[in-house]
Design a protein around this motif. Structure first.
Motif, short mmCIF file in Angstrom:
data_model
loop_
_atom_site.label_atom_id
_atom_site.label_comp_id
_atom_site.label_asym_id
_atom_site.label_seq_id
_atom_site.Cartn_x
_atom_site.Cartn_y
_atom_site.Cartn_z
N GLY A 129 -11.39 -1.20 -2.81
CA GLY A 129 -10.40 -1.97 -2.08
C GLY A 129 -10.91 -2.50 -0.76
N SER A 186 -7.14 -11.05 -1.13
CA SER A 186 -7.89 -9.79 -1.13
C SER A 186 -7.18 -8.73 -0.29
N TYR A 213 -10.95 3.61 -2.91
CA TYR A 213 -11.04 3.19 -1.51
C TYR A 213 -12.22 2.25 -1.30
N LEU A 252 -5.42 -1.34 -4.29
CA LEU A 252 -6.50 -0.39 -4.54
C LEU A 252 -6.52 0.76 -3.54
N THR A 253 -6.37 0.48 -2.24
CA THR A 253 -6.37 1.61 -1.30
C THR A 253 -5.07 2.42 -1.40
N HIS A 259 0.84 -1.20 0.00
CA HIS A 259 0.00 0.00 0.00
C HIS A 259 0.88 1.25 0.00
N GLY A 305 -6.75 -5.63 -2.33
CA GLY A 305 -7.63 -4.58 -1.81
C GLY A 305 -6.89 -3.53 -1.00
#
Length: 398
Positions: free
Chosen positions: A85, A97, A82, A105-106, A51, A101
């Protein structure tokens, strides 16, 4: 303060509160997700490290897009990322995930909706003589989300479980969308004959030219240490306290105190940025933070010591953001400040990736964080020296 500027500051504060407040709670899930969803702490720690890395590499791009198309549109995209994710993690909890996620994604979401994008709009809207103070106000307002989100998420984990709490965060991310609409939805007006943003095509050349400047490179090096220290604490402080045998809720309380003390700390750093050369204040900030880390590591583990440590770290937490933005604006102006902050911030997040990821590997191998604290001290001292030796710009542009 003009109403238009106040609106920009409030919207920027709300965007940062939501995006930073959510990611600031990730450390609370490290151990609960291991028990509830069989997600190994090393895997979740690696997801948080990813992240940070994704955030860092995406920040120059999102900053350049904000300079070119308006910060509000980019922030709204961050809200969608956000929701996607966190929603994936809530609906299909598991190690895959967590990586996609939380890690991917975040990471993209906070690059679009976080302080780098929001503060570029504040920098463009504020008059030069008030820019540092306005950036400090926006950063201080952004700390409210951390202070409120941490106890709320801790309560949600206790009441609904870790997966239910992540679902709550996914719903909270929807609030980012209307906030983006209130913040520089279109590119800020440029003065006739003034510089235009380089956009994505000119981003590589802009980054090369900026990093060729010795003192911008030193500023960027110092920001690496900032990311290294803060990502470790956000991700691993609750687990470290639990391994020391301290009360289970102490980690959440410490992160909440970080958010509370960051409110006056960020404003004060922004206020100083208009009165003292930002690089000098940054050097002092890193020195104070590193001294606190050293004392915390040497002292016997205790609840009182942890709370004092959290208060000191909070007072210096996001104060680096208005100071770094102010230093960039003085050196290069504000036409490309989103992209330039993104270039500097990439170093911050490479540090964050290494801080969160290497600590996850260490605790998985040894069951303790004891060997990591001396590294935190050495990295912090490097940042202090880098900023103290940086020179002021020959001609201050802003």
């Amino acid at each position: 303060m003009p109403a238009a500027l106040l609106t920009v500051i409030l919207a920027a504060s709300a965007a940062v509160s939501l995006s930073f407040g959510i990611r600031q709670t990730f450390g609370l899930f490290l151990l609960p997700l291991a028990q509830e969803a069989a997600i190994a702490p090393a895997v979740f720690g690696a997801a948080v490290a990813l992240h940070n890395l994704v955030w860092g590499f995406a920040q120059p791009v999102s900053g350049a897009m904000a300079d070119r198309f308006g910060a509000g549109r980019v922030i709204a995209c961050g809200g969608f990322l956000y929701v996607a994710g966190l929603g994936m993690m809530a609906l299909w909890p598991g190690e895959a995930s967590a990586v996609v996620g939380i890690g991917l994604l975040t990471g993209l979401g906070v690059a679009c909706a976080g302080s780098g994008t929001a503060n570029s709009a504040v920098a463009r809207a504020a008059p030069p003589e008030k820019r540092g103070e306005m950036l400090g106000l926006a950063s201080a307002g952004g700390s409210v989300g951390q202070a409120l989100m941490v106890p709320a998420v801790q309560a949600a984990i206790l009441g609904w479980g870790a997966v239910g709490a992540i679902g709550m965060l996914a719903l909270a991310s929807l609030l980012v969308l209307p906030v983006g609409r209130c913040l520089e939805w279109r590119p800020a007006p440029r003065p006739p004959g003034g510089p235009r943003p380089v956009g994505l095509a000119g981003l590589p050349a802009l980054a090369r030219n900026a990093l060729a400047d010795r003192d911008f490179a030193l500023l960027t090096l110092g920001f690496f240490a900032c990311g290294f220290q803060l990502a470790f604490l956000v991700t691993h402080l609750p687990a470290h306290l639990a391994l020391c045998g301290l009360p289970a809720g102490l980690g959440a309380t410490a992160l909440m105190l970080v958010g509370l003390f960051n409110i006056p700390g960020s404003w004060f750093c922004g206020w100083l940025a208009g009165r003292v050369r930002p690089e000098l204040v940054l050097g002092l900030l890193y020195l104070i933070r590193t001294t606190a880390v050293a004392l915390f590591a040497l002292a016997p583990p205790s609840s009182a010591g942890t709370l004092v440590f959290a208060a000191v770290m909070g007072a210096t937490w996001l104060g680096t953001v208005p100071l770094t933005n102010a230093a960039i604006a003085r050196r290069f102006g504000v036409a490309d400040i989103g992209a330039l902050f993104g270039v500097c911030f990439m170093s911050h997040q490479i540090g964050g990736f290494l801080g969160a990821g290497s600590a996850a590997v260490l605790v998985n191998a040894t069951g303790s964080y004891a060997l990591f604290w001396p590294v935190m001290v050495m990295v912090g001292l490097m940042a202090a020296v880098a900023n103290f030796v940086a020179r002021p710009p020959r001609v201050a542009l802003a």
